[in-house]
Design an enzyme around this catalytic site. Structure first.
Site, PDB file in Angstrom:
ATOM      1  N   GLY A   1      -0.696  10.418  -7.124  1.00 37.42           N
ATOM      2  CA  GLY A   1      -0.826  11.105  -8.435  1.00 37.42           C
ATOM      3  C   GLY A   1       0.212  10.507  -9.583  1.00 37.42           C
ATOM      4  O   GLY A   1       1.161  10.062  -9.160  1.00 37.42           O
TER       5      GLY A   1
ATOM      6  N   CYS B   1       2.746   9.187  -1.339  1.00 32.78           N
ATOM      7  CA  CYS B   1       3.404   9.101  -2.682  1.00 32.78           C
ATOM      8  C   CYS B   1       3.630  10.468  -3.285  1.00 32.78           C
ATOM      9  O   CYS B   1       4.561  11.072  -2.724  1.00 32.78           O
ATOM     10  CB  CYS B   1       2.438   8.217  -3.390  1.00 32.78           C
ATOM     11  N   TYR B   2       2.904  10.834  -4.241  1.00 30.42           N
ATOM     12  CA  TYR B   2       2.996  12.099  -4.934  1.00 30.42           C
ATOM     13  C   TYR B   2       3.178  13.264  -3.794  1.00 30.42           C
ATOM     14  O   TYR B   2       3.722  14.254  -3.949  1.00 30.42           O
ATOM     15  CB  TYR B   2       2.129  12.220  -6.044  1.00 30.42           C
TER      16      TYR B   2
ATOM     17  N   GLU C   1      -3.473   3.244   2.545  1.00 24.31           N
ATOM     18  CA  GLU C   1      -4.782   2.908   2.325  1.00 24.31           C
ATOM     19  C   GLU C   1      -5.342   1.741   1.646  1.00 24.31           C
ATOM     20  O   GLU C   1      -6.491   1.334   1.900  1.00 24.31           O
ATOM     21  CB  GLU C   1      -5.432   4.315   1.443  1.00 24.31           C
TER      22      GLU C   1
ATOM     23  N   HIS D   1       1.500   3.570  -0.017  1.00 22.04           N
ATOM     24  CA  HIS D   1      -0.094   3.817   0.014  1.00 22.04           C
ATOM     25  C   HIS D   1      -0.422   2.851   1.303  1.00 22.04           C
ATOM     26  O   HIS D   1      -0.866   1.852   1.004  1.00 22.04           O
ATOM     27  CB  HIS D   1      -0.670   3.393  -1.265  1.00 22.04           C
TER      28      HIS D   1
ATOM     29  N   LYS E   1     -16.083  -3.071  -4.221  1.00 20.43           N
ATOM     30  CA  LYS E   1     -16.555  -4.419  -4.671  1.00 20.43           C
ATOM     31  C   LYS E   1     -17.086  -5.099  -3.303  1.00 20.43           C
ATOM     32  O   LYS E   1     -18.186  -5.692  -3.175  1.00 20.43           O
ATOM     33  CB  LYS E   1     -15.742  -5.348  -5.591  1.00 20.43           C
TER      34      LYS E   1
ATOM     35  N   ASP F   1     -22.774  -6.553  -9.242  1.00 16.10           N
ATOM     36  CA  ASP F   1     -22.867  -5.236  -9.337  1.00 16.10           C
ATOM     37  C   ASP F   1     -24.216  -4.874  -9.950  1.00 16.10           C
ATOM     38  O   ASP F   1     -25.050  -3.996  -9.352  1.00 16.10           O
ATOM     39  CB  ASP F   1     -21.628  -4.595  -9.997  1.00 16.10           C
TER      40      ASP F   1
END
Length: 697
Positions: free
Chosen positions: A75, A102-103, A190, A188, A414, A246
């Site tokens: 965050g 992280c946060y 992820e 991170h 995407k 998209d």
């Protein structure tokens, strides 16, 4: 998909209705991360169900509903800030295994008595860290791993009962208390830039929590079709088509889900398209069986205005009318004007067709990153706005609240949209088409009326001079160490200082601070900061790896720099203190459109389109090579090339010339663009995301 409250998960378990307990579902507590939905996606890819919940969800609720474990996202806040988001401290003591990212790690450390402090320097980008591979979290990994770091606060003292399990130099990058099953990582795992991050998440879910991975992914194509039919019913959908992947995939889904007379396909030429773009889009969509009406509205956009909040954080903010778009320089205002003008044109189409607005839905190819970067409440309750996407302006949000927008791809990234396009049978060249922003070239012209030179300008110039002369200055024996040299030595690790010394001993560089600002993303928040331009009389062709390394270090030295470029040609000799006044005028757009066309024509001729995920071509108001004593006014502009590599489009890296991007192709682009009248120099953006965004605005 993340499971919905009160529905049946694909493994047969009732989910989150407060009466029956969950089975193997992860609670992802949202602290305002740019990457929160990516965590959800990674968990889902490991065949574990998940729900994204507010950070302040009570521990008692998590226990009562039977969640298996907790992941706290990153965050933009500081854990010590007055406005830090609320949370229930019992989430750390309720017995559920927990991974703080992280946060989330900083929350964990603070909660158990550790210390978190603001750093003088930031870490934003992909860096190597050292792991303790005896930790269950890092089982099966190498002792050194590449991960994404993006933070300004750091753990400075580990909480009692916890141990540090990862470092970058002396900086703590992971902590854990295995007996309590509490883990924290400053990076991170992820995102794609954390090369083996998915393995870490797998280790947490399966080895630490003890899950089995029995969740079955639903057929997402059928989910989209069902969602469209249930939402639209017998109404019509006005679909604004840009011709990108998209909106094209969204249109194809609408065509499959609805009858032909329900879909109204519109392509708006807003005057910011690439050369012949609208003609090509119309032909391509017609080939796909999409009957699209093209509306030419360049003049309407150039002269458009809108209303923006004077103070955006006020619950009922006063609003002011903007200047016309062709006079606006602030990037957020440009985006909002363009987004609102698209909506005005959509309303005009509905009126021309003599339809009632309440009987027409707006169809959009909105993706999850669009909503996250725009800080939409539909993506996160805590996230900070990085940039306003044209499909998430205030007018679109009003329609969304009224339930009048259909967005079947809003939970997709995407690469997932591209897979959906293949499932729908779209041609490969359409599926793999480079993204082109809805506002078009309007956000690829860096507009400015005045140079950006804050009081820090001269300080950063001095720091950069010391940086490129690091080997010489750090080798000198002197009782006095320049302040700038101390800053560099304090900001970099031993290995980084050693390599920097080696590079600056063999390569004579100049670092020029440009008096302009670009948008970046740092620590899950928006930055609007300086650009540094590196140059040399030596060819970069045998030095690209070293130059990319230097580009990664410079934002660590100053929080006020978020982008680093290479300047082709001779070494830049003079510091620029002014800019070429630039707005979205016809001639400025014409020059950029020509440069963009040259770049993409070279890419196509060399069959190199697939080498990169995206390649923005950007006009900046910088006129190089003007000696101060000659008093030559700034009247030219420069062009920046940004060949970029990414799969999730949330993070990414610049393409390395000679390795990931053909040097021959780059050389030809530079030569041909340099010959365009009025272009001063050509630059190459060497910055990852973060700290820079893909686009400059």
């Amino acid at each position: 998909m993340a499971t919905e409250s009160g529905t049946k998960a694909s493994n047969g378990d009732t989910v989150s209705n407060g009466e029956e307990k969950l089975s193997e579902v992860v609670a992802i507590l949202d602290a305002g991360a740019q990457y929160g939905k990516v965590i959800d996606r990674r968990v889902r890819e490991l065949l574990v169900a998940s729900e994204i919940l507010p950070l302040n969800t009570p521990a008692s609720e998590l226990k009562a509903k039977g969640y298996s474990c907790i992941i706290i996202t990153g965050g933009p806040n500081s854990v010590y800030a007055v406005d830090a988001p609320d949370y229930d401290p019992e989430i750390f003591r309720c017995g559920l295994p927990l991974l703080g990212i992280c946060y989330g790690m900083q929350m964990l450390n603070k909660e158990f008595g550790g210390e978190v402090e603001r750093n003088e320097r930031r870490e934003d980008g992909q860096f190597a860290i050292d792991l303790d591979t005896s930790s269950q979290l890092f089982q099966g990994l190498s002792k050194e791993e590449e991960v994404l770091l993006t933070h300004g606060d750091s753990v400075t003292r580990v909480a009692d009962g916890f141990v540090a399990t990862a470092y970058s130099g002396k900086a703590i990058q992971a902590i854990e208390n295995p007996s309590l099953k509490l883990y924290g990582v400053q990076f991170h795992p992820e995102v794609d830039l954390s090369v083996n991050g998915l393995t870490m998440i797998r280790n947490f879910l399966f080895n630490i929590v003890g899950l089995h991975g029995t969740f079955i992914l639903k057929d997402r194509l059928e989910e989209c079709i069902t969602y469209i039919r249930n939402t639209v019913k017998d109404s019509k959908v006005l679909m604004l088509l840009s011709g990108g992947v998209d909106s094209t995939v969204c249109a194809a889904l609408l065509q499959r889900a609805l009858s032909e007379d329900q879909v109204i396909a519109i392509h708006v030429d807003n005057g910011f398209m690439r050369k012949d773009e609208s003609v090509n889009v119309e032909a391509h969509l017609n080939d796909l069986g999409v009957k699209v009406k093209v509306i030419t509205a360049a003049q309407q956009f150039y002269c458009a205005t809108t209303y923006v909040a004077v103070k955006s954080d006020h619950p009922n903010p006063l609003k002011r009318k903007t200047l016309m778009l062709n006079s606006v320089v602030e990037p957020e205002e440009k985006r909002r004007i363009i987004g609102d003008t698209f909506m005005m044109i959509a309303n005009e189409v509905i009126e021309d067709l003599e339809l009632s607005p309440k009987d027409v839905f707006l169809g959009q190819g909105t993706l999850r990153p669009d909503l996250i970067e725009s800080a939409s409440s539909h993506a996160s309750g805590q996230a900070e706005a990085i940039k306003t996407h044209h499909n998430d302006t205030a007018l679109v949000r009003e329609l969304r609240e009224q339930g009048r927008v259909v967005e079947p791809l809003k939970d997709f990234h995407k690469d997932e949209v591209r897979e959906m396009g293949r499932s729908l049978g779209l041609p490969e060249d359409m599926v793999e088409r480079h993204p082109f922003p809805g506002p078009g070239l309007a956000i690829r012209v860096l507009c400015a009326e005045q140079p950006y030179r804050e009081k820090s300008f001269s300080e950063i110039i001095s720091l950069l001079k010391t940086f490129v002369e690091f080997h010489e200055l750090s080798s000198k024996e002197s009782r006095l160490t320049p302040k700038q040299l101390e800053t560099i030595q304090a900001s970099l690790q031993d290995t980084e200082r050693s390599r920097l010394s080696s590079i600056t001993s063999k390569l004579s560089l100049n670092a020029t601070l440009l008096p302009v600002r670009t948008v970046g993303v740092q620590g899950d928040g928006r930055s609007y900061s300086y650009v540094v331009a590196l140059s040399s009389n030596e060819s970069p062709n045998s030095h690209w790896a070293d130059l990319f390394f230097i580009a990664k270090l410079i934002p660590k030295l100053s929080r006020l720099v978020n982008r680093v470029c290479w300047v082709f040609g001779a070494q830049v000799e003079h510091q620029m203190n002014d800019i070429t006044p630039t707005c979205l005028t016809v001639n400025v757009l014409k020059q950029l459109r020509l440069a963009d066309n040259i770049a993409y024509k070279v890419l196509k001729e060399h069959k190199a389109l697939r080498c990169v995920s995206q390649m923005p071509v950007v006009s900046i108001p910088i006129h190089f090579d003007r000696a101060p004593d000659q008093h030559v006014p700034s009247c030219q502009r420069s062009i920046v090339l940004r060949p970029f590599l990414t799969s999730d489009f949330m993070t990414g890296t610049p393409a390395l010339p000679g390795k990931q991007f053909p040097q021959l192709v780059l050389d030809e682009m530079v030569d041909k663009i340099s010959a365009v009248p009025g272009i001063s120099r050509v630059l190459y953006d060497m910055t990852s995301k973060p700290p820079a965004t893909t686009e400059w605005e």
